[in-house]
Scaffold this active site. Structure first.
Site, PDB file in Angstrom:
ATOM      1  CB  SER A 209      -0.958  -0.047   1.189  1.00 45.78           C
ATOM      2  OG  SER A 209      -1.996   0.903   1.057  1.00 45.78           O
ATOM      3  CG  ASP A 304      -7.136  -2.235  -3.199  1.00 40.79           C
ATOM      4  OD1 ASP A 304      -7.449  -1.120  -2.735  1.00 40.79           O
ATOM      5  OD2 ASP A 304      -5.981  -2.697  -3.143  1.00 40.79           O
ATOM      6  CG  HIS A 334      -5.918  -2.268   0.448  1.00 39.43           C
ATOM      7  ND1 HIS A 334      -5.116  -1.911  -0.608  1.00 39.43           N
ATOM      8  CD2 HIS A 334      -5.351  -1.702   1.554  1.00 39.43           C
ATOM      9  CE1 HIS A 334      -4.111  -1.164  -0.174  1.00 39.43           C
ATOM     10  NE2 HIS A 334      -4.223  -1.033   1.142  1.00 39.43           N
TER      11      HIS A 334
END
Length: 380
Positions: A209, A304, A334
């Site tokens: 991320s 996501d 995610h």
């Protein structure tokens, strides 16, 4: 997380004013465990475990409050206990905390090794590859413990030492503090590889991320400084752009555990000014010079908002002559990567995929430093 009905706001270009407006607390209607209806059964069960912990919507909280909320790490433990399994961390021969220098002061770090250190009287073992790992959290939340499972999996599956590094977070430390710390940590790792039992010529960077954004930026900074390049970049659902009107942002605006409103909240806290939206370190696929970078291993999750960040970055890297190995995982969200494979089989698949590609990169000669003759857009 709560349902966000401001679709129109997602059509606005990313800017500080829009981000601040998105921080206003929305109403709190109930959401299904999977708002898109596309989660596979294991992912759905994990999302239900998260919902059972009653986390508050991050985008309605202060950063201090947000850092105390339960997340996927706690949801995985909750699910393991429900299945009658131990929630103890994956065992490794060496796990120890340390402190390393950063640009703004000492940084917390954690070293993971898949090999026992040699005992007294034994010959030293051959140095292992090294992974410098950066956790996620939108540059605002999370820490080494939050992403402990990912680091353990990478060490075990890649047969490499992992140095997981924390960094200064916003809003206390605005952009580019985290980026500066990430590069400082990488350079420290190179300079101290021998003392860590690692091979200086076999170093990779990996991040999830926001950490994926830090990982590719470390490689870009090393290229521009003519420093040793990492042999590979592991970019797991990376933050790679600032366009919040992509198809995946719109389709997954209300997804869990990450939604579009949270991303606006994260950027709103990290950005020091509206112009940061177009800085090449944040708008990577849109403006950064990507030539001369090492192999990229990219993981994306179907459910996501950042899905298209990963696919757009992969396309730009390939157009720039960079080797890309990418894999999309359907039916997961995610933060799926660090889940226990017993809870979520696709987490184990993703961990083995990244580890296998890293092992292949470690087996090749170290990449040469190639500095492009010109950059598309200067940083800042």
């Amino acid at each position: 997380m709560t349902t966000i009905s401001r679709r129109a706001s997602l059509m606005l270009p990313f800017g500080l004013a829009g981000l601040v407006a998105a921080c206003a607390a929305p109403p709190e209607p109930q959401m299904p465990a999977d708002p898109t209806g596309r989660a596979d059964p294991e992912m759905r069960a994990l999302l239900e475990s998260l919902q059972a912990l009653r986390p508050q919507p991050i985008e309605t909280l202060s950063p201090a409050e947000a850092r105390l909320q339960p997340g996927m790490t706690e949801a995985v433990r909750h699910r393991l206990r429900a299945l009658g399994r131990s929630d103890a961390p994956r065992p490794l021969p060496v796990v120890r905390d340390l402190e390393i220098p950063g640009r703004g002061g000492p940084l917390a770090a954690r070293l993971y090794s898949p090999a026992e250190p040699p005992r007294a009287g034994q010959p030293p073992r051959a140095p292992l590859p090294l992974i410098v790992y950066f956790h996620g959290g939108g540059f605002v939340i999370a820490n080494l413990d939050t992403y402990d499972a990912s680091a353990r999996a990478l060490a075990a599956e890649s047969e490499a030492i992992v140095l997981s590094v924390h960094y200064r977070q916003a809003p206390e430390n605005k952009f580019p503090a985290a980026h500066e710390d990430a590069y400082a940590a990488y350079m420290w790792a190179l300079g101290n590889a021998a003392s860590l039992g690692a091979d200086l010529t076999r170093v990779a960077v990996v991040g999830e991320s926001a950490g994926g954004n830090l990982a590719i930026n470390v490689a870009m900074a090393a290229r521009e400084a003519r420093a040793p390049l990492p042999v590979a970049m592991g970019l797991i659902y990376p933050v790679a752009g600032t366009d919040m009107t992509t198809p995946s942002y719109l389709a997954n605006a209300d997804a869990k555990p990450l939604n579009a409103a949270m991303m606006k909240w994260f950027f709103g806290h990290y950005a020091a000014s509206p112009s940061d939206a177009q800085d090449t370190r944040l708008n990577v696929y849109g403006r950064a010079e990507l030539r001369g970078l090492p192999k990229a291993i990219i993981v994306t999750a179907e459910i996501d908002p950042l899905h298209d960040d990963g696919t757009r970055l992969a396309s730009r890297l390939q157009e720039s002559g960079v080797q890309v190995v990418a894999k999309d995982f359907a039916g997961v969200t995610h933060e799926f990567f660090g889940a226990d494979p017993f809870v979520l089989a696709k987490a184990g698949d993703a961990q083995r995929f990244v580890a296998g590609e890293l092992r292949s990169a470690f087996a090749l000669p170290a990449p040469a430093v190639v500095v492009p003759a010109r950059r598309v857009t200067p940083r800042g």
